[in-house]
Design an enzyme around this catalytic site. Sequence first.
Site, PDB file in Angstrom:
ATOM      1  N   GLU A  89     -21.308 -19.275 -15.745  1.00 18.09           N
ATOM      2  CA  GLU A  89     -20.667 -18.171 -15.020  1.00 18.09           C
ATOM      3  C   GLU A  89     -21.519 -17.812 -13.824  1.00 18.09           C
ATOM      4  O   GLU A  89     -22.728 -17.739 -13.950  1.00 18.09           O
ATOM      5  CB  GLU A  89     -20.608 -16.915 -15.910  1.00 18.09           C
ATOM      6  CG  GLU A  89     -19.819 -17.090 -17.162  1.00 18.09           C
ATOM      7  CD  GLU A  89     -20.119 -16.009 -18.199  1.00 18.09           C
ATOM      8  OE1 GLU A  89     -20.765 -14.996 -17.871  1.00 18.09           O
ATOM      9  OE2 GLU A  89     -19.704 -16.205 -19.342  1.00 18.09           O
ATOM     10  N   CYS A 107     -63.163   3.689  -1.190  1.00 20.17           N
ATOM     11  CA  CYS A 107     -64.191   4.596  -1.692  1.00 20.17           C
ATOM     12  C   CYS A 107     -65.587   4.217  -1.195  1.00 20.17           C
ATOM     13  O   CYS A 107     -66.554   4.921  -1.472  1.00 20.17           O
ATOM     14  CB  CYS A 107     -64.168   4.649  -3.224  1.00 20.17           C
ATOM     15  SG  CYS A 107     -64.766   3.141  -3.990  1.00 20.17           S
ATOM     16  N   ASP A 137       0.814  -1.216   0.000  1.00 22.87           N
ATOM     17  CA  ASP A 137       0.000   0.000   0.000  1.00 22.87           C
ATOM     18  C   ASP A 137       0.851   1.272   0.000  1.00 22.87           C
ATOM     19  O   ASP A 137       0.552   2.238  -0.686  1.00 22.87           O
ATOM     20  CB  ASP A 137      -0.906   0.037   1.240  1.00 22.87           C
ATOM     21  CG  ASP A 137      -2.024  -0.979   1.131  1.00 22.87           C
ATOM     22  OD1 ASP A 137      -2.122  -1.635   0.063  1.00 22.87           O
ATOM     23  OD2 ASP A 137      -2.774  -1.129   2.114  1.00 22.87           O
ATOM     24  N   CYS A 164     -62.963   5.390  -7.736  1.00 22.68           N
ATOM     25  CA  CYS A 164     -62.250   4.959  -6.527  1.00 22.68           C
ATOM     26  C   CYS A 164     -60.830   5.546  -6.528  1.00 22.68           C
ATOM     27  O   CYS A 164     -60.058   5.318  -7.457  1.00 22.68           O
ATOM     28  CB  CYS A 164     -62.191   3.434  -6.492  1.00 22.68           C
ATOM     29  SG  CYS A 164     -61.190   2.795  -5.143  1.00 22.68           S
ATOM     30  N   CYS A 186     -65.680  -1.243  -0.403  1.00 24.40           N
ATOM     31  CA  CYS A 186     -64.284  -0.900  -0.681  1.00 24.40           C
ATOM     32  C   CYS A 186     -63.726  -0.031   0.447  1.00 24.40           C
ATOM     33  O   CYS A 186     -64.319   0.996   0.781  1.00 24.40           O
ATOM     34  CB  CYS A 186     -64.182  -0.152  -2.007  1.00 24.40           C
ATOM     35  SG  CYS A 186     -62.556   0.564  -2.285  1.00 24.40           S
ATOM     36  N   LYS A 217     -31.550 -19.388 -11.198  1.00 25.91           N
ATOM     37  CA  LYS A 217     -31.593 -18.693  -9.907  1.00 25.91           C
ATOM     38  C   LYS A 217     -31.539 -19.707  -8.777  1.00 25.91           C
ATOM     39  O   LYS A 217     -32.303 -20.677  -8.801  1.00 25.91           O
ATOM     40  CB  LYS A 217     -32.901 -17.892  -9.793  1.00 25.91           C
ATOM     41  CG  LYS A 217     -33.019 -16.753 -10.783  1.00 25.91           C
ATOM     42  CD  LYS A 217     -32.014 -15.669 -10.434  1.00 25.91           C
ATOM     43  CE  LYS A 217     -32.184 -14.432 -11.253  1.00 25.91           C
ATOM     44  NZ  LYS A 217     -32.881 -13.369 -10.615  1.00 25.91           N
ATOM     45  N   TYR A 229     -18.453  -9.549 -18.993  1.00 25.33           N
ATOM     46  CA  TYR A 229     -18.757 -10.877 -19.534  1.00 25.33           C
ATOM     47  C   TYR A 229     -19.061 -10.844 -21.034  1.00 25.33           C
ATOM     48  O   TYR A 229     -19.410 -11.848 -21.624  1.00 25.33           O
ATOM     49  CB  TYR A 229     -19.933 -11.505 -18.788  1.00 25.33           C
ATOM     50  CG  TYR A 229     -21.129 -10.578 -18.650  1.00 25.33           C
ATOM     51  CD1 TYR A 229     -21.906 -10.266 -19.740  1.00 25.33           C
ATOM     52  CD2 TYR A 229     -21.449 -10.002 -17.425  1.00 25.33           C
ATOM     53  CE1 TYR A 229     -22.980  -9.404 -19.633  1.00 25.33           C
ATOM     54  CE2 TYR A 229     -22.520  -9.143 -17.299  1.00 25.33           C
ATOM     55  CZ  TYR A 229     -23.282  -8.844 -18.411  1.00 25.33           C
ATOM     56  OH  TYR A 229     -24.332  -7.987 -18.297  1.00 25.33           O
ATOM     57  N   LYS A 271     -23.582 -15.592 -11.446  1.00 24.86           N
ATOM     58  CA  LYS A 271     -24.300 -14.349 -11.758  1.00 24.86           C
ATOM     59  C   LYS A 271     -24.288 -13.479 -10.508  1.00 24.86           C
ATOM     60  O   LYS A 271     -24.865 -13.847  -9.493  1.00 24.86           O
ATOM     61  CB  LYS A 271     -25.725 -14.686 -12.164  1.00 24.86           C
ATOM     62  CG  LYS A 271     -26.543 -13.486 -12.526  1.00 24.86           C
ATOM     63  CD  LYS A 271     -27.856 -13.909 -13.144  1.00 24.86           C
ATOM     64  CE  LYS A 271     -28.695 -12.715 -13.506  1.00 24.86           C
ATOM     65  NZ  LYS A 271     -29.058 -11.913 -12.334  1.00 24.86           N
ATOM     66  N   ASP A 325     -25.274 -10.213  -8.454  1.00 26.21           N
ATOM     67  CA  ASP A 325     -26.399  -9.299  -8.479  1.00 26.21           C
ATOM     68  C   ASP A 325     -25.898  -7.871  -8.342  1.00 26.21           C
ATOM     69  O   ASP A 325     -25.379  -7.479  -7.311  1.00 26.21           O
ATOM     70  CB  ASP A 325     -27.314  -9.645  -7.302  1.00 26.21           C
ATOM     71  CG  ASP A 325     -28.731  -9.307  -7.627  1.00 26.21           C
ATOM     72  OD1 ASP A 325     -29.004  -8.944  -8.789  1.00 26.21           O
ATOM     73  OD2 ASP A 325     -29.573  -9.391  -6.725  1.00 26.21           O
TER      74      ASP A 325
END
Length: 650
Positions: A112, A393, A31, A414, A390, A297, A212, A114, A116
């Site tokens: 490969e 509304c 460093d 609504c 509802c 996944k 990639y 993946k 995120d």
Amino acid sequence: MSTRAQLEKLKRDIEEHNHRYYVLNAPRLGDREYDYRLRQLEAIEAEHPEWITPDSPTQRVGAKASGKFPPVTHDVPMISLQNAMNWNEVVAFDERVRKGLETQDSIEYVCEPKIDGLSVSVKYRQGKFMQAATRGDGQVGEDVTANVKTIRSLPMTLAKPLTIEVRGEVYMPRSEHQKHPELANPRNAAAGGIRQLDPAKTDGLGLRVFFYQCFQEGMALHADELALLRALHLPVIEDARVCAGLEAVKKYLDAWDKKRQHLDYEVDGVVIKVNDFKAQKELGFTTKNPRWAVAFKFPAEEVITTLKAIRIQVGRTGVLTPVADLEPVRVAGAMVQHATLHNADEIERLGVAPGKKVVLVRSGEVIPKVIGLAPGQSRSAKGFDFPKKCPDCGAEVLREDGEATQYRCSGSACPAQLRGRLLHFVGRHAMDIEGLGDALVDQIITQAWVHDPGDLYVLTQMQLAGLERMGEKSAQNVMDALQQSKQRPFARVLFALGIPHVGEHVAELLVERFNSIEALTAAGEEALMQVDGVGPQIAQSVCTTALQSSFKKLIAKLKTAGVQLAAQKKQLRSRKLEGLTFVVTGTLSRYSRDEAQALIKDHGGKTAGSVSKQTDYVLAGEAAGSKLDKARNLGVRVIDQETFETLLRG
Ligand code: IVH
């Protein structure tokens, strides 16, 4: 050594150190030695500012905060991959690939990990870093050059002076994410980091990048592409492997599922790509994804938490959705306190009720979901009673018994429905009107300024500036964003209209065939179903919506505003195929099916996915199957490539 030569050497040494440190993970300099060189370089540049070049290591954080990300149109669209959620879906992918290539042989893939993060496209000219852009909507991204430049693993100078575009993923290592507990998960952290208005802020986040893909002529395999990236000193994921056949892919996936827990970055899956470029070309693309790759996944993470209450949310089509209010819990890198429960049948099926402990899953970008009771919990005896009125509304709630029982608010005015419709309309994949978020939408509804999305275009800057937490400047930004949204192509507008069952993909399919809102609304169910990918449900939904007076009013308002309600005319190469409908099937030797279809459209013709009496020609290549039989049965003319080309020359 002259001072100039000394400067060049320092620049090279620092670049090499970055490569060894960040890419090869094998630094030679400590460093302190590195810092010393950087300071020497700074000193020389201070004496000779005329020698400072943009690719100097001292200029990583050089650019001033511009507060803007100008649009960048991608030369090649940046598309995403189709997901495979389990092994069966990988097997199905492999079957599609072999069917597409018409072979029984096993296929060579590259696997490969993946990571995120956020996809980026980076351009180098003669080996010098030039520009970085985000994916954006796939066609147009944002220029994030100054921010990406701060990423130390990205070389400013390539090992060879190539002019090249490379694509990859920016991500935040877990160790860095831990330093920023305020950021929900590493993916959002990377996305937020790259869109910082001040590059100095991006610099502090410890982002990394790996690549990639590049677009370079003369390569035969994806593995060659990775080797080229490495040879250029670009960071490439180390663990990419060539896997001959599905068995090898399975082994790779199993190994990664175990390994990924121990890494300093989040691997959410494995990308499986056909290695051979010729095969990739032959397989081509759907409108959304390449047919030659799939993203496997890993199974979602599961946690246990308490269901505190069940709340009702009214969506844009009026459907009442029960939402679970949960004891906040961390899952797959994010804090979660709400999850959808879908519908009454689902609550019944799960046997959940307030006070019970439940199992929650979340994977990557997928919305969290309650999947059942925690072990040892007894099923609730009574189901969930939907309200008769509802909650937003007060209109009567109607019960609809379809595939699943649904409850729908019957109110025509609504506010919750309007809110949902407006948020859908302004959403990123629809009209993408930045600045019009939840809070502002709520305010303009309360003010009764807007009764449908068309009314957004008659809002004034004065009106907006007077609202809470809005100033002149933010009001003007919203006005500008509204103005810009008038340029969104017709397919996006059609999606934004929120016609039930018309998603992004279907909107594109419809626009390809019907190039204006008039043509589409006049089409009728029969004609709509001629479009490959459009079934009776979609066709019926379009026709029913088209007849509603509220829809007609909305269209009129959008037309007055100048929103695109017709497709921009594509420059045709000729009109030789005008009025003719083709179905392309089998393998053609001179072009892929996609290319043949594009040619047909370029010459004014239409293409369809299935053979009917309306088909004029079936263009059949090698080993055409059922479509060919159907054409013969219906007496539709079948032509080969040569005859097709004579038609084009016509
Ligand atoms: S290939 C045309 N390879 O995952 C194919 N993507 O939906 C382009 N990603 O948007 C994608 N690691 O941002 C590819 N090794 C990898 C990847 C990868 C991460 C991201 C990429 C893409 C998304 C897939």
